[in-house]
Every structure is written in structure tokens, then in C-alpha cells.
Design an enzyme around this catalytic site. Structure first.
Site, PDB file in Angstrom:
ATOM      1  N   ASP A 129       0.854  -1.185   0.000  1.00 11.95           N
ATOM      2  CA  ASP A 129       0.000   0.000   0.000  1.00 11.95           C
ATOM      3  C   ASP A 129       0.888   1.233   0.000  1.00 11.95           C
ATOM      4  O   ASP A 129       2.120   1.123  -0.069  1.00 11.95           O
ATOM      5  CB  ASP A 129      -0.961  -0.004   1.200  1.00 11.95           C
ATOM      6  N   HIS A 164      -2.868   3.140  -4.627  1.00 14.36           N
ATOM      7  CA  HIS A 164      -2.273   2.675  -3.368  1.00 14.36           C
ATOM      8  C   HIS A 164      -0.840   2.170  -3.591  1.00 14.36           C
ATOM      9  O   HIS A 164      -0.452   1.120  -3.105  1.00 14.36           O
ATOM     10  CB  HIS A 164      -3.134   1.570  -2.754  1.00 14.36           C
ATOM     11  N   GLU A 183      -9.756   2.648  -5.301  1.00 14.97           N
ATOM     12  CA  GLU A 183      -9.402   4.007  -4.906  1.00 14.97           C
ATOM     13  C   GLU A 183      -8.208   4.551  -5.682  1.00 14.97           C
ATOM     14  O   GLU A 183      -7.286   5.134  -5.120  1.00 14.97           O
ATOM     15  CB  GLU A 183      -9.132   4.053  -3.389  1.00 14.97           C
ATOM     16  N   TRP A 199     -16.833  -4.455  -1.931  1.00 16.36           N
ATOM     17  CA  TRP A 199     -16.595  -3.815  -0.633  1.00 16.36           C
ATOM     18  C   TRP A 199     -17.416  -2.557  -0.416  1.00 16.36           C
ATOM     19  O   TRP A 199     -17.652  -2.165   0.740  1.00 16.36           O
ATOM     20  CB  TRP A 199     -15.112  -3.485  -0.473  1.00 16.36           C
ATOM     21  N   TYR A 250     -16.423  -4.819   7.752  1.00 15.14           N
ATOM     22  CA  TYR A 250     -15.138  -4.159   7.955  1.00 15.14           C
ATOM     23  C   TYR A 250     -14.917  -4.075   9.458  1.00 15.14           C
ATOM     24  O   TYR A 250     -15.536  -3.255  10.147  1.00 15.14           O
ATOM     25  CB  TYR A 250     -15.135  -2.761   7.324  1.00 15.14           C
ATOM     26  N   ASP A 284     -12.495  -3.032  11.205  1.00 15.61           N
ATOM     27  CA  ASP A 284     -11.887  -1.837  11.769  1.00 15.61           C
ATOM     28  C   ASP A 284     -12.949  -0.839  12.209  1.00 15.61           C
ATOM     29  O   ASP A 284     -12.653   0.084  12.971  1.00 15.61           O
ATOM     30  CB  ASP A 284     -10.922  -1.194  10.767  1.00 15.61           C
ATOM     31  N   TRP A 332      -8.563  -3.616   8.300  1.00 17.36           N
ATOM     32  CA  TRP A 332      -7.626  -2.576   7.876  1.00 17.36           C
ATOM     33  C   TRP A 332      -6.988  -1.971   9.117  1.00 17.36           C
ATOM     34  O   TRP A 332      -7.670  -1.659  10.090  1.00 17.36           O
ATOM     35  CB  TRP A 332      -8.359  -1.506   7.067  1.00 17.36           C
ATOM     36  N   THR A 333      -5.665  -1.771   9.097  1.00 15.06           N
ATOM     37  CA  THR A 333      -4.942  -1.551  10.339  1.00 15.06           C
ATOM     38  C   THR A 333      -4.416  -0.126  10.534  1.00 15.06           C
ATOM     39  O   THR A 333      -3.510   0.088  11.340  1.00 15.06           O
ATOM     40  CB  THR A 333      -3.760  -2.538  10.447  1.00 15.06           C
ATOM     41  N   GLU A 334      -4.994   0.862   9.834  1.00 12.59           N
ATOM     42  CA  GLU A 334      -4.502   2.225  10.029  1.00 12.59           C
ATOM     43  C   GLU A 334      -4.457   2.612  11.514  1.00 12.59           C
ATOM     44  O   GLU A 334      -3.496   3.242  11.970  1.00 12.59           O
ATOM     45  CB  GLU A 334      -5.384   3.229   9.267  1.00 12.59           C
TER      46      GLU A 334
END
Length: 538
Positions: free
Chosen positions: A174, A245, A312, A378, A403, A405, A453-455
Site C-alpha cells: 500500500d 495505493h 481508490e 466492498w 469491515y 476496523d 484494515w490496520t490504520e
């Protein structure tokens, strides 16, 4: 009724009471089940302290076998006073049966060493018969935003196996990091695998973690992960994101970017979150570069599907790039959406020629869906519906439902609250097959997948908190057949979860407690991303 998760199709008592495993209980592996026997002996042996010799008394033994009359991945576990029997339609079915057998022994069977050496290991006198609803029961883990070391990945595979999930979607690249060694392009990891600092919280947060963050998997690490997964009947589907990304890759190799629009040599691996404007240039050089990446990838991952992202992709640079505009004209394309479709279509053909299948996020529908491609839907159900109606296979993973997250509660104590409120019950009531599909169209729904998703998840404890217990609810959605159209018994699931929390405790999972976060699970003062409103009812 025994408290198995995911809920089995049938469970009947053969007689009241229990039988017990002891030091004399043997473990016999029929043809094709030797790998399951190794796993079961190692796992139960560690937890119970029992040796499980290969031979023993005719009645006091666990017998593994393949029964061709059972469906693929289906199983039957029998304790009727004779030998314990675990049979499956294939080796995977035997393995899922072994997972159920482990649950029948109680939560201490999920530990790595005996905690009560003198205890009895009782098995209820039941027959459990089961088979999965979907062939794709997935979990996606993003290791690009926050890196998960190899040992953590192996742990996730064990947790997936315990919940009968069988596809590990490995999000490896990413804007914020490139996580896999590619030998012909060493700068992807030398430069692209770490960033100087990291945004703490949502991108609107003023907080930063002022230290380098990074890491990557060597090719031997990947081989180990793939082999470890295969032993647990889990397929690893890698994702290399194109054409968006991709800032980490462009930072490592600036010629991959739109050099006629920006100075790509000044880029760094992104230290914040969101959608980067820096995307791959649609040039022959870029295509050849990523063919080299995918060539090495195919040697590491034997999976049928290879994920190429495709989501995206901001097209502002393409609109301003003479090179991109010349390519649009050269190919006779209508616009930048069709240019992205051409880019994805190139790799669809390239992968197909090598016996693999491309899968991407539902943006690959824009500008025309690549022939042979499958879709990870998604942004809701719409992409999956459109793809299925066009005859393309679909994995349903709408952000509004799965999702993980996204926040689990509306309370102020939720750590870094992101997105929609999606409770344990919300996830449990998710239905992967859109009701507007015909029976024929619905056959294109390969299954479903939960995405992590790990932001805002800086370590494995935060990942645990966001993922569990909701992954247990999702696993039941992915595995268990509906009792009736649109019906699931959440009260019964909650009852069974009371015992399952003890299994998660034994496994060391830092899940969100039903009563809310523990003091050390909170992140006071760290901004999240509120979203008002809820998705439409399905």
C-alpha cells in the site's frame, strides 16, 4: 446441545454422559489424513499432556478417515462408546471435524500446555455432522499500514482455523509500506518497507508516533506462512495493489510514477492515512515491472486467485499527464476509467495465461470488467450484484457490515472509533447473498470475507480487539447454513459465545469484552472518523 461455533448442521446425543480420553487413547490416521493427525497430536498433546500413540485398544482410540459420501469440507464426529471417529469428505473436512472435536473437549484444549494435569478430558456422547455453506470463508489482514511480524501472521492462521475460515487474504502492499521481498527489485523492501513516522489515529488527528515503522517478509517467510496455512487447509491469496495505493513502490522506484506531472524522486513512503494521489503511470515500463513482481509472486503462492487491488485509484495525475493521455488516445479509450480497466485487463490476461485468476476490489468494474476477473464487493452490495449478473464470481465483503476496523459500539470509550457502528449482532445478521439475485446469479457468490484494515491498529492487541469477538459471528455466517431464509438465532449464538469467550481467553485473544473496553484497551484523546447514518436494510 453442545456449544460449537460455528453452529453445526446436526448434533445428536447418542446416549447421556461422556467418555474420557486418557494416556492410553491412540490416534489412528487413515489414508489421506496423516497431516490432520500430526496437527491433532501436536495441538491436543500440548494442551492435555497425553501422548496419543499410533496404536492401542480398539475402542480407546481416535480414528481419522475420509468418507467419499460426505461433501467437500464436510465432516462427521462420532462418540458412541466405540472408537472416537472423525471422518470428512476430504482431508479438509477431517481437519474441520478435528476442530469441532477440540471444542467438545472444553476451553483448556485450546491452551499450549496442561493447566490441570490431573483433570479428565471428557467428550460428550454425541454425533456432529456438518458442512460449510460457502467455499470462500475469508479474512483479510492489512499488514501494509501496520506491519504484523511473521509470528503474528501464523497466530492469525491458527485463529482462522479454529473458526473454520479457509481463505487468508494477505494485503501486502500500500502507500504506507511494501511488505514482501522481490529479489529482482530489492529497493521495494530496502526503501519501500518503512516510513519515518506514523499518524496516530485518524488522518485528522494531530498526533504522530515519531519513530520509524516498518518490516517485511522474506521469500522464505512467505513460503513458511503458505505452508503453515496449507497444513490448516487455508489458502493464502496475496494482494499487490495496482494502479493506486502504490506510493511506497513509487518511492522505491520513482520511474513507476507519473514523472511528467510530479517530481517522483521527492516522494517518501506515506506516513498518514487516506487515498494518495500518487498512482502508477500507465506505461509499458510499469507493466513490465509488475509482471516481474507477479512472476516472483506466482512462485511463492499456489493460490488460484491473485488479488490486484484496483481500488481508490485517483486519476488526477492521469488527467494531467501527457503520457497517460497519449495512451488513452493510442488505445482508443473513452476516459481514465477505461484506462484503469485496460491496466487491470492486462494483468487479467497475464495471470490467465499462467493458469491463475485475477480478483480485485469492485472498482475494477469501472470502465468495463476484465474478462475472467472476480470481484471483492466492498462498497456495499451493488458491485457484487452487477458482477454476478454479468457472470463473474464474487466475494461479498461490504464495508457497512464486515469491515472489522469499524467501531463496535457508539460509546465514548471505543478506541479510535472508525466508521459505522457494527455490533456483534450486526455482524451475525449479515447475509452475504443479495436477495435480488436469481438462483443462477447467486451461484457466482463464492462466499464472504471480513476485512481488517490496520490504520488505527498499532499492535496485535488492537487488532484482536477490533477483530474479536465479531470474527466468531462472521465465521458462523460464512460456515453455517441459514435455519430459514433471513433467520439467525442471535440469542442462541450469545449463549454459545459464553463458552467461546473461555476458548478465546485460553488462546490469549485480547477481544472486546461484552461489557465494553477494559481500561488499557481505550485510546482517550485519539481522534477517529465518525460516520453518521446506517447502510440500507437488506
Amino acid at each position: 446441545m453442545v456449544d460449537v461455533i460455528p453452529a453445526p448442521a446436526n448434533c445428536t446425543w447418542n446416549s447421556p454422559g461422556y467418555a474420557s480420553l486418557d494416556a492410553e487413547t491412540a490416534l489412528e490416521a487413515g489414508p489421506g489424513t496423516e497431516g490432520v493427525a500430526r496437527w491433532l497430536r501436536a495441538t491436543l498433546g500440548a494442551a492435555t499432556g497425553l501422548p496419543f500413540p499410533e496404536t492401542g485398544d480398539a475402542h480407546n482410540r481416535i480414528v481419522l478417515g475420509i468418507d467419499p459420501d460426505l461433501p467437500p469440507e464436510g465432516y462427521r464426529v462420532v462418540n458412541d462408546g466405540g472408537p472416537y471417529r472423525i471422518r470428512g469428505g476430504d482431508a479438509a473436512g477431517v481437519f474441520w471435524g478435528a476442530q469441532t472435536f477440540r471444542q467438545l473437549l472444553g476451553p483448556d484444549a485450546f491452551r499450549r500446555a496442561p493447566v490441570r494435569p490431573e483433570r479428565d478430558w471428557d467428550v460428550p456422547m454425541v454425533t456432529v455432522e456438518d458442512a460449510p455453506r460457502f467455499r470462500w470463508r475469508g479474512l483479510m489482514l492489512d499488514v501494509a499500514r501496520h506491519f504484523t511480524p511473521k509470528e503474528g501472521v501464523l497466530r492469525h492462521l491458527d485463529l482462522m482455523a479454529a473458526h473454520k475460515l479457509n481463505v487468508f487474504h494477505f494485503h501486502l502492499t500500500d502507500d504506507q509500506g511494501w511488505r514482501i521481498e522481490i529479489k529482482r527489485y530489492p529497493r521495494l523492501t530496502e526503501v519501500g518497507s518503512w516510513r519515518a513516522r506514523t499518524k496516530f489515529g485518524h488522518r485528522a488527528s494531530p498526533l504522530w508516533e515519531e519513530k520509524p515503522h516498518g518490516g517485511f517478509y522474506t521469500q522464505d517467510d512467505i513460503r513458511e506462512i503458505v505452508a503453515y496455512a496449507a497444513e490448516r487447509h487455508i489458502t493464502v491469496v496475496p494482494e499487490i495493489d495496482v494502479p493506486g495505493h502504490s506510493q511506497a513502490a513509487i518511492t522505491a522506484y520513482p520511474e513507476l510514477g507519473n514523472t511528467d506531472v510530479i517530481d517522483t524522486t521527492s516522494l517518501t513512503v506515506w506516513d498518514s492515512w487516506g487515498i494518495s494521489a500518487n498512482v502508477l503511470a500507465p506505461t509499458d515500463n510499469t507493466l513490465r515491472f509488475y509482471e516481474g513482481v507477479f512472476e516472483e509472486l506466482l512462485g511463492l503462492f499456489p493460490s488460484e486467485f491473485i488479488h490486484v487491488g484496483g481500488d481508490e485509484c485517483l486519476k488526477d495525475q492521469w488527467r494531467r499527464s501527457p503520457t497517460a493521455q497519449a495512451r488513452i488516445k493510442e488505445l482508443g479509450l473513452a476516459d481514465e476509467d477505461e484506462l484503469q480497466s485496460w491496466f487491470i485487463g492486462h494483468f487479467d490476461k497475464w495471470l490467465s495465461a499462467r493458469g491463475r485468476r485475477l480478483i480485485g476490489w469492485d472498482e475494477i468494474l469501472e470502465g468495463g470488467l476484465a474478462e475472467g476477473a472476480a470481484v471483492s464487493s466492498w462498497r456495499g452490495y451493488g458491485g457484487g450484484v452487477a458482477a454476478a449478473r454479468a457472470g463473474h464470481d464474487v466475494v461479498m465483503c461490504p464495508e457497512q457490515y464486515v469491515y472489522l476496523d469499524h467501531r463496535q459500539h457508539a460509546g465514548a470509550d471505543e478506541p479510535v472509533p472508525i466508521g459505522y457502528v457494527r455490533t456483534l449482532e450486526d455482524v451475525y445478521r449479515f447475509e452475504p447473498v443479495p436477495r435480488e439475485l436469481t438462483e443462477e446469479e447467486a451461484r457466482h457468490v463464492l462466499g464472504t470475507q471480513a476485512n481488517v484494515w490496520t490504520e488505527v491498529m498499532e499492535d496485535h492487541a488492537r487488532v484482536d480487539y477490533q477483530t474479536f469477538p465479531r470474527l466468531a459471528a462472521f465465521a458462523e455466517v460464512a460456515w453455517s447454513a441459514l435455519p430459514a431464509p433471513g433467520e439467525r438465532d442471535f440469542a442462541d449464538f450469545e449463549r454459545r459465545m459464553a463458552g467461546h469467550y473461555e476458548r478465546l481467553d485460553a488462546l490469549g485473544v485480547a477481544y472486546r469484552p461484552p461489557a465494553g473496553p477494559l481500561p488499557w484497551q481505550r485510546r482517550p484523546g485519539v481522534l477517529g472518523r465518525p460516520i453518521d447514518g446506517t447502510p440500507p436494510n437488506r
